[in-house]
Design an enzyme around this catalytic site. Structure first.
Site, PDB file in Angstrom:
ATOM      1  N   GLU A  95      10.155  11.657  -5.597  1.00 34.74           N
ATOM      2  CA  GLU A  95       9.223  10.532  -5.644  1.00 34.74           C
ATOM      3  C   GLU A  95       7.808  11.045  -5.900  1.00 34.74           C
ATOM      4  O   GLU A  95       7.474  12.181  -5.544  1.00 34.74           O
ATOM      5  CB  GLU A  95       9.324   9.777  -4.303  1.00 34.74           C
ATOM      6  CG  GLU A  95       8.356   8.639  -4.085  1.00 34.74           C
ATOM      7  CD  GLU A  95       8.511   7.467  -5.042  1.00 34.74           C
ATOM      8  OE1 GLU A  95       8.556   7.706  -6.255  1.00 34.74           O
ATOM      9  OE2 GLU A  95       8.534   6.320  -4.564  1.00 34.74           O
ATOM     10  N   ASP A  96       6.973  10.205  -6.516  1.00 34.71           N
ATOM     11  CA  ASP A  96       5.579  10.606  -6.756  1.00 34.71           C
ATOM     12  C   ASP A  96       4.793  10.689  -5.445  1.00 34.71           C
ATOM     13  O   ASP A  96       4.093  11.657  -5.197  1.00 34.71           O
ATOM     14  CB  ASP A  96       4.893   9.646  -7.748  1.00 34.71           C
ATOM     15  CG  ASP A  96       5.007   8.169  -7.378  1.00 34.71           C
ATOM     16  OD1 ASP A  96       5.651   7.830  -6.353  1.00 34.71           O
ATOM     17  OD2 ASP A  96       4.447   7.334  -8.115  1.00 34.71           O
ATOM     18  N   ASP A  99       4.014   6.613   0.734  1.00 33.05           N
ATOM     19  CA  ASP A  99       2.904   5.781   1.196  1.00 33.05           C
ATOM     20  C   ASP A  99       3.370   5.129   2.505  1.00 33.05           C
ATOM     21  O   ASP A  99       3.367   5.778   3.546  1.00 33.05           O
ATOM     22  CB  ASP A  99       2.583   4.784   0.081  1.00 33.05           C
ATOM     23  CG  ASP A  99       1.327   3.979   0.331  1.00 33.05           C
ATOM     24  OD1 ASP A  99       0.342   4.535   0.823  1.00 33.05           O
ATOM     25  OD2 ASP A  99       1.324   2.773   0.013  1.00 33.05           O
ATOM     26  N   PHE A 148      -6.499   5.443  -3.149  1.00 34.36           N
ATOM     27  CA  PHE A 148      -5.570   5.089  -4.213  1.00 34.36           C
ATOM     28  C   PHE A 148      -5.758   6.053  -5.378  1.00 34.36           C
ATOM     29  O   PHE A 148      -6.864   6.228  -5.872  1.00 34.36           O
ATOM     30  CB  PHE A 148      -5.784   3.646  -4.669  1.00 34.36           C
ATOM     31  CG  PHE A 148      -4.615   3.129  -5.444  1.00 34.36           C
ATOM     32  CD1 PHE A 148      -3.505   2.613  -4.783  1.00 34.36           C
ATOM     33  CD2 PHE A 148      -4.594   3.207  -6.828  1.00 34.36           C
ATOM     34  CE1 PHE A 148      -2.395   2.176  -5.497  1.00 34.36           C
ATOM     35  CE2 PHE A 148      -3.487   2.771  -7.543  1.00 34.36           C
ATOM     36  CZ  PHE A 148      -2.389   2.248  -6.873  1.00 34.36           C
ATOM     37  N   ARG A 161      -0.810   6.295 -16.202  1.00 30.53           N
ATOM     38  CA  ARG A 161       0.283   7.227 -15.885  1.00 30.53           C
ATOM     39  C   ARG A 161       0.203   8.480 -16.749  1.00 30.53           C
ATOM     40  O   ARG A 161       0.709   9.535 -16.385  1.00 30.53           O
ATOM     41  CB  ARG A 161       1.643   6.565 -16.131  1.00 30.53           C
ATOM     42  CG  ARG A 161       1.948   5.400 -15.200  1.00 30.53           C
ATOM     43  CD  ARG A 161       3.418   5.010 -15.355  1.00 30.53           C
ATOM     44  NE  ARG A 161       3.733   3.703 -14.798  1.00 30.53           N
ATOM     45  CZ  ARG A 161       4.040   3.483 -13.538  1.00 30.53           C
ATOM     46  NH1 ARG A 161       4.036   4.459 -12.669  1.00 30.53           N
ATOM     47  NH2 ARG A 161       4.329   2.274 -13.116  1.00 30.53           N
TER      48      ARG A 161
HETATM   49  P1  IMP Z   1       5.906   3.154  -0.311  1.00 36.73           P
HETATM   50  O1  IMP Z   1       4.817   2.282   0.265  1.00 36.73           O
HETATM   51  O2  IMP Z   1       5.962   4.486   0.410  1.00 36.73           O
HETATM   52  O3  IMP Z   1       7.206   2.435  -0.339  1.00 36.73           O
HETATM   53  O4  IMP Z   1       5.486   3.486  -1.804  1.00 36.73           O
HETATM   54  C1  IMP Z   1       5.763   2.564  -2.818  1.00 36.73           C
HETATM   55  C2  IMP Z   1       5.175   2.959  -4.140  1.00 36.73           C
HETATM   56  O5  IMP Z   1       3.803   2.633  -4.120  1.00 36.73           O
HETATM   57  C3  IMP Z   1       5.200   4.434  -4.526  1.00 36.73           C
HETATM   58  O6  IMP Z   1       6.393   4.824  -5.098  1.00 36.73           O
HETATM   59  C4  IMP Z   1       4.105   4.453  -5.572  1.00 36.73           C
HETATM   60  O7  IMP Z   1       4.653   4.106  -6.836  1.00 36.73           O
HETATM   61  C5  IMP Z   1       3.154   3.364  -5.111  1.00 36.73           C
HETATM   62  N1  IMP Z   1       1.917   3.942  -4.564  1.00 36.73           N
HETATM   63  C6  IMP Z   1       1.580   4.178  -3.293  1.00 36.73           C
HETATM   64  N2  IMP Z   1       0.362   4.716  -3.197  1.00 36.73           N
HETATM   65  C7  IMP Z   1      -0.092   4.833  -4.474  1.00 36.73           C
HETATM   66  C8  IMP Z   1      -1.304   5.341  -5.055  1.00 36.73           C
HETATM   67  O8  IMP Z   1      -2.250   5.818  -4.391  1.00 36.73           O
HETATM   68  N3  IMP Z   1      -1.384   5.281  -6.427  1.00 36.73           N
HETATM   69  C9  IMP Z   1      -0.384   4.797  -7.207  1.00 36.73           C
HETATM   70  N4  IMP Z   1       0.764   4.321  -6.702  1.00 36.73           N
HETATM   71  C10 IMP Z   1       0.897   4.342  -5.351  1.00 36.73           C
HETATM   72 MG    MG Z   2       4.318   2.800  -8.613  1.00 43.18          MG
END
Ligand code: IMP
Ligand code: MG
Length: 173
Positions: A95-96, A99, A148, A161
């Site tokens: 995963e990137d 969050d 962010f 991206r």
């Molecule tokens: P989660 O909240 O951990 O489920 O993350 C969900 C998705 O939110 C991640 O896979 C990212 O694609 C996106 N995301 C969370 N933080 C950032 C950020 O700082 N920049 C860009 N995408 C983000």
């Molecule tokens: Mg995303």
């Protein structure tokens, strides 16, 4: 909209990716892997990572979207599921960024239902402060503050991206 100066440069990212790939190569010596990329955000990290891993591997892709609700739970929708069989295979989910942790938590449970031999999680970025659910991250590139970020696969509204580096993104007001 303002893109700040790089938080992580191309060189820093490439060094870290090589480091993670070397760790994975050591940890899975003599084994085979199925590397699973979470689209779209992880596509760039994933392609750099797998090209440096030196054990036999297959790649596969999943895609999902998350909507965090105010009650701290999340609705995750799976848009594209695995094509590979992962039963009794060693799997790494890539995963990137972690969050809230909701996406990784959901996909972890989803993949575990297929009974892989092992399942680990690899993320490039870890925004720990934002975590709503606990999820164990086995390989982490960089911990980051609650900002962010965009670039190197990460988006704002599906843009930015393609930046080769990672930068803090601020909406101008
Ligand atoms: P989660 O909240 O951990 O489920 O993350 C969900 C998705 O939110 C991640 O896979 C990212 O694609 C996106 N995301 C969370 N933080 C950032 C950020 O700082 N920049 C860009 N995408 C983000
Ligand atoms: Mg995303």
């Amino acid at each position: 909209m303002v893109i700040g100066k790089p938080l992580f440069t191309v060189e820093q990212i490439q060094r870290k990716v090589q480091e993670l790939a070397d760790r994975i190569t050591r940890d899975y010596e003599g084994k085979e892997l199925v590397m699973v990329c979470i689209l779209k955000g992880a596509f760039m990290f994933f392609s750099d990572l797998v090209r440096h891993i030196r054990v036999p591997l297959k790649v596969d892709f999943v895609s999902c979207s998350s909507y965090v609700r105010s009650d701290s739970s999340g609705d995750i929708k799976l848009h594209h599921d695995l094509r590979e069989q992962i039963r009794d295979k060693h799997v790494i989910l890539v995963e990137d960024i972690a969050d809230s942790g909701l996406t990784l938590n959901f996909l972890r449970e989803h993949l575990l239902q297929r009974e892989p031999a092992s399942l680990k999680i690899c993320v490039l970025l870890d925004k720990r402060e934002r975590r709503l659910v606990d999820v164990n991250l086995d390989y982490v590139g960089f911990p980051i503050p609650n900002e962010f970020v965009v670039g190197y696969g990460l988006d704002y509204s599906n843009m930015f991206r393609n930046l080769p580096y990672i930068a803090v993104f601020k909406k101008s007001t």
